[in-house]
Enzyme design. Structure first.
Site, PDB file in Angstrom:
ATOM      1  N   SER A   1      59.509  52.805  16.989  1.00  0.00           N
ATOM      2  CA  SER A   1      59.329  51.809  16.127  1.00  0.00           C
ATOM      3  C   SER A   1      58.037  50.890  16.379  1.00  0.00           C
ATOM      4  O   SER A   1      57.453  51.000  17.093  1.00  0.00           O
ATOM      5  CB  SER A   1      60.629  51.008  15.943  1.00  0.00           C
ATOM      6  OG  SER A   1      60.712  50.013  17.340  1.00  0.00           O
ATOM      7  N   GLY A   2      58.001  49.959  15.187  1.00  0.00           N
ATOM      8  CA  GLY A   2      56.987  49.216  15.512  1.00  0.00           C
ATOM      9  C   GLY A   2      55.514  49.532  15.534  1.00  0.00           C
ATOM     10  O   GLY A   2      55.072  50.619  15.078  1.00  0.00           O
TER      11      GLY A   2
ATOM     12  N   ASP B   1      62.200  55.900  29.350  1.00  0.00           N
ATOM     13  CA  ASP B   1      62.416  54.566  29.451  1.00  0.00           C
ATOM     14  C   ASP B   1      61.444  54.127  30.712  1.00  0.00           C
ATOM     15  O   ASP B   1      61.543  54.645  31.738  1.00  0.00           O
ATOM     16  CB  ASP B   1      63.728  54.267  29.951  1.00  0.00           C
ATOM     17  CG  ASP B   1      64.178  52.930  30.231  1.00  0.00           C
ATOM     18  OD1 ASP B   1      63.167  52.039  30.269  1.00  0.00           O
ATOM     19  OD2 ASP B   1      65.272  52.621  30.608  1.00  0.00           O
ATOM     20  N   VAL B   2      60.369  53.710  30.210  1.00  0.00           N
ATOM     21  CA  VAL B   2      59.311  53.284  31.303  1.00  0.00           C
ATOM     22  C   VAL B   2      59.610  52.118  32.448  1.00  0.00           C
ATOM     23  O   VAL B   2      59.027  52.052  33.561  1.00  0.00           O
ATOM     24  CB  VAL B   2      58.040  52.395  30.494  1.00  0.00           C
ATOM     25  CG1 VAL B   2      57.411  53.442  29.214  1.00  0.00           C
ATOM     26  CG2 VAL B   2      58.287  51.198  29.776  1.00  0.00           C
TER      27      VAL B   2
ATOM     28  N   TYR C   1      58.216  36.042  28.818  1.00  0.00           N
ATOM     29  CA  TYR C   1      57.545  37.029  27.816  1.00  0.00           C
ATOM     30  C   TYR C   1      55.934  36.792  28.246  1.00  0.00           C
ATOM     31  O   TYR C   1      55.160  37.736  28.469  1.00  0.00           O
ATOM     32  CB  TYR C   1      58.043  36.894  26.474  1.00  0.00           C
ATOM     33  CG  TYR C   1      56.956  37.705  25.556  1.00  0.00           C
ATOM     34  CD1 TYR C   1      57.264  38.989  25.442  1.00  0.00           C
ATOM     35  CD2 TYR C   1      56.007  37.115  24.814  1.00  0.00           C
ATOM     36  CE1 TYR C   1      56.443  39.966  24.734  1.00  0.00           C
ATOM     37  CE2 TYR C   1      55.102  38.001  23.903  1.00  0.00           C
ATOM     38  CZ  TYR C   1      55.511  39.477  23.776  1.00  0.00           C
ATOM     39  OH  TYR C   1      54.700  40.206  23.187  1.00  0.00           O
TER      40      TYR C   1
ATOM     41  N   LYS D   1      53.103  39.036  29.754  1.00  0.00           N
ATOM     42  CA  LYS D   1      51.840  39.449  29.212  1.00  0.00           C
ATOM     43  C   LYS D   1      50.468  39.163  29.804  1.00  0.00           C
ATOM     44  O   LYS D   1      49.527  39.730  29.798  1.00  0.00           O
ATOM     45  CB  LYS D   1      52.045  39.081  27.599  1.00  0.00           C
ATOM     46  CG  LYS D   1      53.012  39.709  26.818  1.00  0.00           C
ATOM     47  CD  LYS D   1      52.727  41.328  26.926  1.00  0.00           C
ATOM     48  CE  LYS D   1      53.762  41.947  26.063  1.00  0.00           C
ATOM     49  NZ  LYS D   1      53.576  43.510  25.961  1.00  0.00           N
TER      50      LYS D   1
ATOM     51  N   THR E   1      58.003  42.825  13.270  1.00  0.00           N
ATOM     52  CA  THR E   1      58.521  43.983  14.012  1.00  0.00           C
ATOM     53  C   THR E   1      59.857  43.739  14.107  1.00  0.00           C
ATOM     54  O   THR E   1      60.463  42.847  13.803  1.00  0.00           O
ATOM     55  CB  THR E   1      57.930  44.416  15.494  1.00  0.00           C
ATOM     56  OG1 THR E   1      58.383  43.363  16.293  1.00  0.00           O
ATOM     57  CG2 THR E   1      56.364  44.508  15.437  1.00  0.00           C
TER      58      THR E   1
END
Length: 254
Positions: A17-18, A64-65, A161, A165, A196
């Site tokens: 997705s996204g 699945d990372v 988050y 990042k 998204t």
């Protein structure tokens, strides 16, 4: 028409997705054979069919990372199906939402498992294969990590988050330095807000609309706004670009 990514093989994680799904389609349109990887294989089948119908090559693989042991075997499956890996897009990510006084350790652990650990070991396993398969020596090796404006801007309620990042951005620079002499280009994109599945509910809310109206251009970006940078950093133009962390945010952080 000469396609700049013809004879290249690209892996895109988080491709169900996204942005990941969009990136896979853009790379395929430029000639790359694309391995779409995500936990939800069934959600990638339509995209695979669409790419094939347009004359491209694509396969979907479950990954699945957060499961580091699964990354290498998934890349091996992609190479067996499509050919030597040239391009790795570490796109899979999760939101890590929550105020610092309230968020749980489980959210922290899950966010870093996907957003940081998954990126590091995705990059490492890709680099190993690019060195072994000759794509690095040929000057074709490209690793692109998807970070965020949260890597350098304050996003309230997203401390975890943003931290994840920021780690991706700095990790990108270090990996670029480590692999510079092996001709593996490692770069990162820091996109601004694009609607998204992760944030659609927020921008439909009163708070989200207030945030949007506070930006200089008062609008969300479209996924297509990243295409030029995506193709530059995965194609021939990145032969002499490595260690760059590029912000594309339509002025949202001004």
């Amino acid at each position: 028409m000469d396609l700049p990514l013809k004879q290249r093989v690209a892996v895109v994680t988080g491709a169900s997705s996204g942005l990941g799904l969009h990136f896979a389609k853009v790379l395929a349109a430029q000639g790359a054979a694309v391995a779409l990887m995500a936990r939800r294989v069934e959600r990638m089948q339509d995209a695979v069919g669409e790419i094939r119908a347009a004359g491209g090559r694509a396969e979907a693989f479950a990954l699945d990372v957060a499961d580091v042991a699964a990354i290498g075997p998934a890349l091996d499956q992609a190479q067996a199906a499509l050919g030597p890996l040239s391009i790795m897009i570490n796109n899979a990510g999760v939101g890590g939402e929550g105020l610092a006084l309230e968020v749980s350790q489980a959210v922290f652990d899950d966010t870093f498992a996907v957003n940081v650990r998954g990126v590091l070991f995705g990059a490492r396993e890709a680099a190993r294969r690019m060195l072994d398969n000759g794509e690095a020596a040929a000057g074709h090796a490209r690793i692109l990590n998807i970070a965020s404006i949260g890597a350098h801007s304050i996003l309230p309620g997203l401390a975890i988050y943003c931290a994840s990042k920021a780690a991706v951005a700095q990790m990108t620079r270090v990996l670029a330095r480590e692999w510079a002499r092996q001709d593996i280009a490692v770069n990162a994109l820091c996109p601004g807000y694009i609607e998204t599945e992760l944030n659609a509910h927020w921008f439909a809310s009163e708070g989200g609309q207030k945030q949007l109206k506070g930006w200089p251009r008062r609008r969300l970006m479209d996924a297509e706004d990243l295409d030029a940078a995506l193709l530059m950093l995965t194609g021939p133009g990145a032969r002499h670009i490595t260690g760059s962390v590029i912000t594309l945010d339509d002025g949202q952080t001004l």
